[in-house]
Motif scaffolding. Structure first.
Motif, PDB file in Angstrom:
ATOM      1  N   GLY A 173      46.285  -6.010   1.356  1.00  0.00           N
ATOM      2  CA  GLY A 173      45.145  -6.683   0.760  1.00  0.00           C
ATOM      3  C   GLY A 173      44.745  -6.095  -0.576  1.00  0.00           C
ATOM      4  O   GLY A 173      45.465  -5.290  -1.176  1.00  0.00           O
ATOM      5  N   PRO A 174      43.540  -6.466  -1.083  1.00  0.00           N
ATOM      6  CA  PRO A 174      43.092  -5.996  -2.398  1.00  0.00           C
ATOM      7  C   PRO A 174      42.845  -4.499  -2.415  1.00  0.00           C
ATOM      8  O   PRO A 174      42.502  -3.900  -1.403  1.00  0.00           O
ATOM      9  CB  PRO A 174      41.797  -6.783  -2.634  1.00  0.00           C
ATOM     10  N   ALA A 175      43.003  -3.897  -3.594  1.00  0.00           N
ATOM     11  CA  ALA A 175      42.872  -2.447  -3.720  1.00  0.00           C
ATOM     12  C   ALA A 175      41.436  -1.983  -3.607  1.00  0.00           C
ATOM     13  O   ALA A 175      41.162  -0.900  -3.111  1.00  0.00           O
ATOM     14  CB  ALA A 175      43.477  -1.979  -5.053  1.00  0.00           C
ATOM     15  N   ARG A 176      40.501  -2.762  -4.066  1.00  0.00           N
ATOM     16  CA  ARG A 176      39.107  -2.340  -4.087  1.00  0.00           C
ATOM     17  C   ARG A 176      38.322  -3.025  -2.976  1.00  0.00           C
ATOM     18  O   ARG A 176      38.377  -4.236  -2.815  1.00  0.00           O
ATOM     19  CB  ARG A 176      38.467  -2.668  -5.442  1.00  0.00           C
ATOM     20  N   ALA A 177      37.605  -2.214  -2.232  1.00  0.00           N
ATOM     21  CA  ALA A 177      36.782  -2.752  -1.155  1.00  0.00           C
ATOM     22  C   ALA A 177      35.684  -3.618  -1.743  1.00  0.00           C
ATOM     23  O   ALA A 177      35.137  -3.342  -2.812  1.00  0.00           O
ATOM     24  CB  ALA A 177      36.183  -1.615  -0.336  1.00  0.00           C
ATOM     25  N   GLY A 178      35.336  -4.669  -1.017  1.00  0.00           N
ATOM     26  CA  GLY A 178      34.255  -5.525  -1.477  1.00  0.00           C
ATOM     27  C   GLY A 178      34.695  -6.573  -2.477  1.00  0.00           C
ATOM     28  O   GLY A 178      33.867  -7.275  -3.032  1.00  0.00           O
ATOM     29  N   SER A 179      35.988  -6.656  -2.765  1.00  0.00           N
ATOM     30  CA  SER A 179      36.470  -7.667  -3.705  1.00  0.00           C
ATOM     31  C   SER A 179      37.598  -8.467  -3.061  1.00  0.00           C
ATOM     32  O   SER A 179      38.719  -8.447  -3.527  1.00  0.00           O
ATOM     33  CB  SER A 179      36.957  -7.020  -5.002  1.00  0.00           C
ATOM     34  N   PRO A 180      37.294  -9.141  -1.933  1.00  0.00           N
ATOM     35  CA  PRO A 180      38.348  -9.891  -1.245  1.00  0.00           C
ATOM     36  C   PRO A 180      38.857 -11.040  -2.105  1.00  0.00           C
ATOM     37  O   PRO A 180      38.110 -11.664  -2.845  1.00  0.00           O
ATOM     38  CB  PRO A 180      37.630 -10.418   0.008  1.00  0.00           C
ATOM     39  N   ARG A 181      40.138 -11.317  -1.984  1.00  0.00           N
ATOM     40  CA  ARG A 181      40.738 -12.410  -2.724  1.00  0.00           C
ATOM     41  C   ARG A 181      41.133 -13.512  -1.755  1.00  0.00           C
ATOM     42  O   ARG A 181      41.466 -13.245  -0.613  1.00  0.00           O
ATOM     43  CB  ARG A 181      41.971 -11.929  -3.489  1.00  0.00           C
ATOM     44  N   PRO A 182      41.094 -14.757  -2.196  1.00  0.00           N
ATOM     45  CA  PRO A 182      41.551 -15.833  -1.323  1.00  0.00           C
ATOM     46  C   PRO A 182      43.022 -15.664  -0.993  1.00  0.00           C
ATOM     47  O   PRO A 182      43.774 -14.992  -1.700  1.00  0.00           O
ATOM     48  CB  PRO A 182      41.298 -17.100  -2.171  1.00  0.00           C
ATOM     49  N   SER A 183      43.435 -16.312   0.098  1.00  0.00           N
ATOM     50  CA  SER A 183      44.804 -16.142   0.585  1.00  0.00           C
ATOM     51  C   SER A 183      45.835 -16.531  -0.460  1.00  0.00           C
ATOM     52  O   SER A 183      46.863 -15.861  -0.631  1.00  0.00           O
ATOM     53  CB  SER A 183      45.013 -16.971   1.863  1.00  0.00           C
ATOM     54  N   TRP A 184      45.574 -17.616  -1.208  1.00  0.00           N
ATOM     55  CA  TRP A 184      46.561 -18.050  -2.178  1.00  0.00           C
ATOM     56  C   TRP A 184      46.702 -17.045  -3.310  1.00  0.00           C
ATOM     57  O   TRP A 184      47.778 -16.900  -3.892  1.00  0.00           O
ATOM     58  CB  TRP A 184      46.195 -19.425  -2.735  1.00  0.00           C
ATOM     59  N   ARG A 185      45.620 -16.303  -3.628  1.00  0.00           N
ATOM     60  CA  ARG A 185      45.721 -15.271  -4.657  1.00  0.00           C
ATOM     61  C   ARG A 185      46.507 -14.071  -4.155  1.00  0.00           C
ATOM     62  O   ARG A 185      47.206 -13.412  -4.924  1.00  0.00           O
ATOM     63  CB  ARG A 185      44.322 -14.825  -5.086  1.00  0.00           C
ATOM     64  N   ARG A 186      46.401 -13.777  -2.858  1.00  0.00           N
ATOM     65  CA  ARG A 186      47.135 -12.637  -2.313  1.00  0.00           C
ATOM     66  C   ARG A 186      48.637 -12.902  -2.272  1.00  0.00           C
ATOM     67  O   ARG A 186      49.430 -11.977  -2.195  1.00  0.00           O
ATOM     68  CB  ARG A 186      46.624 -12.313  -0.908  1.00  0.00           C
ATOM     69  N   LEU A 187      49.022 -14.185  -2.330  1.00  0.00           N
ATOM     70  CA  LEU A 187      50.443 -14.508  -2.365  1.00  0.00           C
ATOM     71  C   LEU A 187      51.059 -14.264  -3.737  1.00  0.00           C
ATOM     72  O   LEU A 187      52.276 -14.227  -3.878  1.00  0.00           O
ATOM     73  CB  LEU A 187      50.653 -15.982  -1.971  1.00  0.00           C
ATOM     74  N   ALA A 188      50.199 -14.093  -4.756  1.00  0.00           N
ATOM     75  CA  ALA A 188      50.702 -13.856  -6.102  1.00  0.00           C
ATOM     76  C   ALA A 188      51.164 -12.406  -6.245  1.00  0.00           C
ATOM     77  O   ALA A 188      50.415 -11.479  -5.968  1.00  0.00           O
ATOM     78  CB  ALA A 188      49.601 -14.162  -7.128  1.00  0.00           C
ATOM     79  N   MET A 189      52.417 -12.228  -6.645  1.00  0.00           N
ATOM     80  CA  MET A 189      52.961 -10.892  -6.822  1.00  0.00           C
ATOM     81  C   MET A 189      52.536 -10.333  -8.176  1.00  0.00           C
ATOM     82  O   MET A 189      52.196 -11.086  -9.095  1.00  0.00           O
ATOM     83  CB  MET A 189      54.487 -10.937  -6.722  1.00  0.00           C
ATOM     84  N   PRO A 190      52.563  -9.008  -8.335  1.00  0.00           N
ATOM     85  CA  PRO A 190      52.319  -8.424  -9.652  1.00  0.00           C
ATOM     86  C   PRO A 190      53.282  -9.020 -10.677  1.00  0.00           C
ATOM     87  O   PRO A 190      54.417  -9.379 -10.352  1.00  0.00           O
ATOM     88  CB  PRO A 190      52.585  -6.930  -9.430  1.00  0.00           C
ATOM     89  N   TRP A 191      52.829  -9.081 -11.927  1.00  0.00           N
ATOM     90  CA  TRP A 191      53.625  -9.768 -12.949  1.00  0.00           C
ATOM     91  C   TRP A 191      55.004  -9.166 -13.122  1.00  0.00           C
ATOM     92  O   TRP A 191      55.982  -9.893 -13.349  1.00  0.00           O
ATOM     93  CB  TRP A 191      52.883  -9.767 -14.282  1.00  0.00           C
ATOM     94  N   PHE A 192      55.121  -7.852 -12.975  1.00  0.00           N
ATOM     95  CA  PHE A 192      56.429  -7.249 -13.210  1.00  0.00           C
ATOM     96  C   PHE A 192      57.404  -7.556 -12.076  1.00  0.00           C
ATOM     97  O   PHE A 192      58.616  -7.661 -12.294  1.00  0.00           O
ATOM     98  CB  PHE A 192      56.309  -5.737 -13.438  1.00  0.00           C
ATOM     99  N   ILE A 193      56.895  -7.726 -10.845  1.00  0.00           N
ATOM    100  CA  ILE A 193      57.771  -8.133  -9.743  1.00  0.00           C
ATOM    101  C   ILE A 193      58.190  -9.591  -9.919  1.00  0.00           C
ATOM    102  O   ILE A 193      59.338  -9.970  -9.642  1.00  0.00           O
ATOM    103  CB  ILE A 193      57.059  -7.930  -8.394  1.00  0.00           C
ATOM    104  N   THR A 194      57.263 -10.418 -10.406  1.00  0.00           N
ATOM    105  CA  THR A 194      57.589 -11.824 -10.668  1.00  0.00           C
ATOM    106  C   THR A 194      58.676 -11.933 -11.737  1.00  0.00           C
ATOM    107  O   THR A 194      59.627 -12.715 -11.604  1.00  0.00           O
ATOM    108  CB  THR A 194      56.329 -12.577 -11.123  1.00  0.00           C
ATOM    109  N   LEU A 195      58.547 -11.130 -12.804  1.00  0.00           N
ATOM    110  CA  LEU A 195      59.571 -11.145 -13.853  1.00  0.00           C
ATOM    111  C   LEU A 195      60.898 -10.596 -13.344  1.00  0.00           C
ATOM    112  O   LEU A 195      61.970 -11.075 -13.733  1.00  0.00           O
ATOM    113  CB  LEU A 195      59.094 -10.342 -15.062  1.00  0.00           C
TER     114      LEU A 195
END
Length: 360
Positions: free
Chosen positions: A261-283
């Motif tokens: 999940g997200p790195a910072r507590a209290g900042s949950p992201r929607p499920s579709w955002r969690r499916l997004a990989m970091p940009w360098f992994i995507t590249l």
């Protein structure tokens, strides 16, 4: 005629001064190359020394970069080095991971076959489980177990660097990360010496030995080099298996991102955002696809590999320099437990599957 006190003068001078200072602050240039130079220069010298020692004495260059960086970590006490070291440990890392995509293709997974590929997934899962069990036994963070398991399952220090970009320093200290890198590099170097000897002692065929080594040694170069000490056929098989593991870096990174999940507590992201990989992994994945669809010149792949190795070495060295030695000492032997259990689990699973013929 008596006059009262003069009306208070407006503080025009003060107001002008504040406006002038604000304008100066807005006009101040951002960090230029000069501010990055001290950290980058020191990191480059240390990485160059690691490369020279590796060429002359045969020690893994990543391990040497880590050790030299740790020995020079007092340099990071000077704030002037921080911008350059941070750029190397984060920016260079991501670019180095991206360039690894030129080394692998989807065809390498297809060439492996269905049964050997399923067996490879089982071995990688065993490495992850081993890392988590080791972290639990040693009372370490589960993130340390995920990092050790992922590095062992995929491609050693390169995977550890990529996964640490997802885990983040908020959840796992740089000291623990540095020790994980040291452990993974040392385990891979030890495996390169031991696994071919074990394969010969067990009288494994070239195909079995190549699969065993390609599926269980962490570092790409050491896995392929160790297999070629047995035979050219074993080296060719190990190359296919090992590069198939590297290709799975992107799915593994996505899986870890979904798990933690997200790195910072209290900042949950929607499920579709969690499916997004970091940009360098995507590249990285995009370059794998490009390398699969387009027949790139061999010189391009060679240069990309050289650049990737150099950038990852700089990233590892800078990360070690930014690690605190006192925290390393506090961690002690427990920090090495996840890497040890992940390595043992990976080798045991690979050997068991090879013995039952799962390598095809």
């Amino acid at each position: 005629m008596l006059r009262g006190p003069a009306p208070a003068e407006p503080y025009c001078g003060d107001l002008f001064g504040e406006i002038h200072l604000a304008d100066m602050a807005d006009a101040a240039p951002g960090p230029g190359i000069v501010q990055y130079f001290p950290g980058l220069a020191i990191c480059a010298v240390a990485a160059g020394a690691a490369g020279w020692l590796s060429d002359h004495y045969g020690v893994p260059v990543i391990l040497l970069g880590l050790l030299i960086g740790l020995a020079l970590n007092f340099i990071a006490r000077d704030p002037r080095t921080h911008r350059g070291l941070d750029l190397a440990s984060h920016g260079f890392l991501r670019i180095g991971i991206v360039l690894l995509g030129f080394q692998v293709s989807i065809a390498q997974i297809v060439a492996l076959g269905v049964l050997p590929f399923v067996a490879l997934l089982i071995i990688m899962a065993a490495a992850f489980a081993g890392g988590l069990v080791g972290a639990r036994i040693a009372r370490q963070s589960r993130y340390a177990g995920l990092l050790a398991g992922g590095a062992t399952a995929v491609c050693g220090a390169s995977a550890a660097l990529a996964l640490y970009g997802i885990v983040g320093k908020e959840r796992l200290s740089q000291a623990q990360f540095a020790l994980t890198l040291v452990g993974v590099s040392m385990a891979s170097a030890l495996a390169m010496s031991l696994y071919p000897a074990i394969a010969a002692e067990l009288d494994l065929s070239d195909a079995q030995a190549g699969y065993l080594i390609g599926a269980s040694i962490h570092d790409v170069g050491q896995a392929i080099g160790g297999a070629y000490t047995i035979s050219d056929a074993a080296g060719a098989d190990a190359t296919i298996v090992k590069l198939a593991r590297v290709t799975l870096l992107a799915p593994v990174a996505l899986l870890v991102s979904l798990m933690i999940g997200p790195a910072r507590a209290g900042s949950p992201r929607p499920s579709w955002r969690r499916l997004a990989m970091p940009w360098f992994i995507t590249l990285f994945l995009a370059f794998v696809v490009l390398n699969s669809l387009v027949d790139l010149p061999a010189v391009a792949a060679t240069n990309a590999l050289a650049a990737s190795k150099a950038l990852l070495l700089l990233a590892v060295t800078a990360t070690a320099m930014r690690s605190r030695t006192d925290l390393l000492l506090d961690l002690g032997w427990r920090a090495a437990a996840p890497v040890a259990t992940a390595s043992l689990a990976s080798f045991a699973a690979a050997l068991a599957l090879v013995m039952i013929g799962a390598n095809g």
